[in-house]
Design a protein around this motif. Structure first.
Motif, PDB file in Angstrom:
ATOM      1  N   VAL A  12       0.682  -1.115  -0.050  1.00 47.82           N
ATOM      2  CA  VAL A  12      -0.078   0.022   0.106  1.00 47.82           C
ATOM      3  C   VAL A  12       0.884   1.239  -0.027  1.00 47.82           C
ATOM      4  O   VAL A  12       1.939   1.254   0.318  1.00 47.82           O
ATOM      5  CB  VAL A  12      -1.095   0.021   1.321  1.00 47.82           C
ATOM      6  CG1 VAL A  12      -2.023  -1.237   1.239  1.00 47.82           C
ATOM      7  CG2 VAL A  12      -0.417   0.033   2.427  1.00 47.82           C
ATOM      8  N   ARG A  24      -2.763   1.525  -4.181  1.00 50.68           N
ATOM      9  CA  ARG A  24      -3.615   2.499  -3.323  1.00 50.68           C
ATOM     10  C   ARG A  24      -3.313   2.362  -1.596  1.00 50.68           C
ATOM     11  O   ARG A  24      -2.451   1.770  -1.398  1.00 50.68           O
ATOM     12  CB  ARG A  24      -5.093   1.901  -3.498  1.00 50.68           C
ATOM     13  CG  ARG A  24      -5.460   1.759  -5.103  1.00 50.68           C
ATOM     14  CD  ARG A  24      -5.578   3.188  -5.375  1.00 50.68           C
ATOM     15  NE  ARG A  24      -6.199   3.242  -6.894  1.00 50.68           N
ATOM     16  CZ  ARG A  24      -5.394   3.524  -8.086  1.00 50.68           C
ATOM     17  NH1 ARG A  24      -3.926   3.617  -7.766  1.00 50.68           N
ATOM     18  NH2 ARG A  24      -5.727   3.356  -9.119  1.00 50.68           N
ATOM     19  N   GLU A  25      -4.094   3.343  -1.040  1.00 46.69           N
ATOM     20  CA  GLU A  25      -3.919   3.522   0.351  1.00 46.69           C
ATOM     21  C   GLU A  25      -4.234   2.103   1.268  1.00 46.69           C
ATOM     22  O   GLU A  25      -3.823   1.730   2.164  1.00 46.69           O
ATOM     23  CB  GLU A  25      -4.783   4.436   1.008  1.00 46.69           C
ATOM     24  CG  GLU A  25      -4.318   5.792   0.491  1.00 46.69           C
ATOM     25  CD  GLU A  25      -2.922   6.488   1.106  1.00 46.69           C
ATOM     26  OE1 GLU A  25      -2.684   5.520   1.906  1.00 46.69           O
ATOM     27  OE2 GLU A  25      -2.448   7.227   0.489  1.00 46.69           O
ATOM     28  N   GLU A  26      -5.445   1.281   0.521  1.00 38.16           N
ATOM     29  CA  GLU A  26      -5.636   0.140   1.007  1.00 38.16           C
ATOM     30  C   GLU A  26      -5.230  -1.036  -0.146  1.00 38.16           C
ATOM     31  O   GLU A  26      -4.993  -0.895  -1.070  1.00 38.16           O
ATOM     32  CB  GLU A  26      -7.159   0.127   1.165  1.00 38.16           C
ATOM     33  CG  GLU A  26      -7.679   1.086   2.293  1.00 38.16           C
ATOM     34  CD  GLU A  26      -7.421   0.981   3.447  1.00 38.16           C
ATOM     35  OE1 GLU A  26      -7.067  -0.305   3.878  1.00 38.16           O
ATOM     36  OE2 GLU A  26      -7.083   1.871   4.337  1.00 38.16           O
ATOM     37  N   PRO A  27      -4.962  -2.436   0.598  1.00 41.39           N
ATOM     38  CA  PRO A  27      -4.538  -3.135  -0.219  1.00 41.39           C
ATOM     39  C   PRO A  27      -5.636  -3.488  -1.400  1.00 41.39           C
ATOM     40  O   PRO A  27      -7.110  -3.538  -1.123  1.00 41.39           O
ATOM     41  CB  PRO A  27      -4.760  -4.546   0.720  1.00 41.39           C
ATOM     42  CG  PRO A  27      -4.356  -3.889   1.985  1.00 41.39           C
ATOM     43  CD  PRO A  27      -5.102  -2.715   2.050  1.00 41.39           C
TER      44      PRO A  27
END
Length: 416
Positions: free
Chosen positions: A80, A115-118
């Motif tokens: 991430v 992205r910021e999340e997986p």
């Protein structure tokens, strides 16, 4: 005429000629080269290739060796965007990089899908490397593990899994085919430190001239180059490899990421060019010797010069020589990741637009190529015993090192 080329292109031509001499010096006769090129044909399922191999002279192949497991080693990449700072500290041996560099790399990774999340599919490098391990295990029937030097799954964690599984003897294959102290040497050290003598390790370091590796690259380039030729434009093939700091390839004690490296001359640059030369030979029916070139990409910040020439200078020179298309192929990367998906697909596209009058495309990455998996299978069973002698094993002279030097501005970002 070569005398009319820009200076550094004359240098490239000279490097080609030196590489010819180095390759010739390691081959006792023409038949040895021929035998090397048909080695491991049995791994390919294509009927025409099998027929050609059957018609060729017999080649004595080494008997397969048995290992409890195969370990594939790769660089690693963050899962991430928020892990970028910690990841770069591992890449730089704990030193880290300035916040603006972290931010810039976060933006680059975001452009290729991080992205910021997986994400469900995971980052490109991790996803493809794990798939390569899975396909290899299916092919050879031996457990295959994957360990990353700079991110998850870390080499140390994978080694613990192998210890718990009772593994006593492994073959480790670095997924960087060209041997270098700044890559392969550090993978080996990380593995041996983590294993701490718990099992026997056979380490494959340097397989840049493996017949099936070369063929895998050639298969991808053939399709891309034929597509470019169909336009009728004057087209150059540009083979690239990741640049490394000049100090790490010179024949003197060298510090890299807090560690003193060996004093032998590093063979990385020569091995990269050898891979490119063999690919060009595979494509000789459509690719003329005068239309392929070699340079380095993705130079980073290390407080000194990195080896070159680089892609920007070469693209500008190719335009001056009348080329309107350039088809790129990195010969040291086995799957998609940031140096391909951003550096080539985004950054070099912008560069070509700025230069004007030249179009840049690239061959597809190997990723899940069956021919690449066949190469890994052959290495798993026979190691480097089926490889031709590396011309790069000859010491590199200071003059040859100087020929590859290229200055790097201090403001350039760290390459990840």
């Amino acid at each position: 005429m070569i005398k009319d080329l820009p200076y550094f292109l004359i240098g490239l031509a000279a490097e080609k000629l030196k590489l010819d001499d180095q390759l010739a010096a390691t081959r006792s006769d023409a038949s040895a080269s021929k035998e090397g090129r048909i080695l491991a044909q049995y791994e390919i399922s294509n009927a025409d290739q099998i027929a050609a191999a059957m018609a060729a002279p017999d080649v004595k192949r080494p008997e397969p060796e048995h290992f409890d497991a195969i370990l594939l080693l790769a660089h690693g990449t963050p899962d991430v965007l928020g892990e970028m700072d910690e990841y770069l500290k591992l890449v730089t041996g704990g030193r880290g990089v300035p916040p603006h560099v972290v931010h810039e790399l976060q933006e680059r990774y975001a452009e290729i899908g991080l992205r910021e999340e997986p994400t469900p599919e995971g980052p490109h490098l991790t996803r493809w490397t794990l798939l390569q391990g899975k396909l290899l295990q299916q092919r050879i029937g031996t457990p295959v593990y994957v360990g990353m030097r700079n991110w998850k799954p870390f080499i140390a964690d994978t080694v613990e899994q192998m210890k718990n599984a009772g593994v006593k003897k492994i073959r480790a294959i670095c997924l960087a085919p060209q041997n270098s102290r700044t890559s392969v040497g550090l993978y080996r050290r990380a593995l041996e430190t983590a294993a701490a003598g718990a099992f026997e390790i056979d380490f494959v370091a340097g397989w840049s001239e493996h017949t099936l590796l070369v063929r895998a690259f050639a298969e991808k380039m053939r399709k891309a180059y034929e597509t470019a030729l169909a336009t009728g434009e004057k087209t150059a093939v540009l083979f690239t490899a990741h640049s490394v700091p000049c100090r790490t390839i010179q024949a003197k004690p060298s510090e890299h990421h807090g560690m003193m490296l060996t004093t032998d001359a590093d063979t990385y640059a020569i091995e990269c060019k050898a891979t490119a030369k063999h690919i060009a030979e595979e494509l000789s029916d459509i690719l003329d010797e005068s239309n392929w070139f070699f340079c380095f990409q993705s130079q980073g910040l290390s407080g000194g010069p990195w080896i070159g020439p680089g892609v920007p200078d070469l693209l500008a020179a190719l335009k001056q020589e009348g080329y309107t298309r350039a088809v790129l192929q990195p010969v040291g990367f086995l799957c998609d990741h940031v140096e391909i998906l951003y550096d080539i697909d985004i950054d070099f596209q912008k560069l070509a637009a700025e230069i004007g009058g030249i179009t840049v495309s690239r061959a597809d990455s190997l990723n899940d190529s069956p021919t690449l998996i066949a190469a890994l299978a052959d290495l798993s069973r026979r190691g480097v015993r089926s490889l031709p002698t590396h011309p790069a094993q000859q010491p590199q002279t200071p003059a040859e090192v100087l020929l590859t030097l290229a200055p790097l501005e201090e403001t350039q970002p760290v390459s990840a």
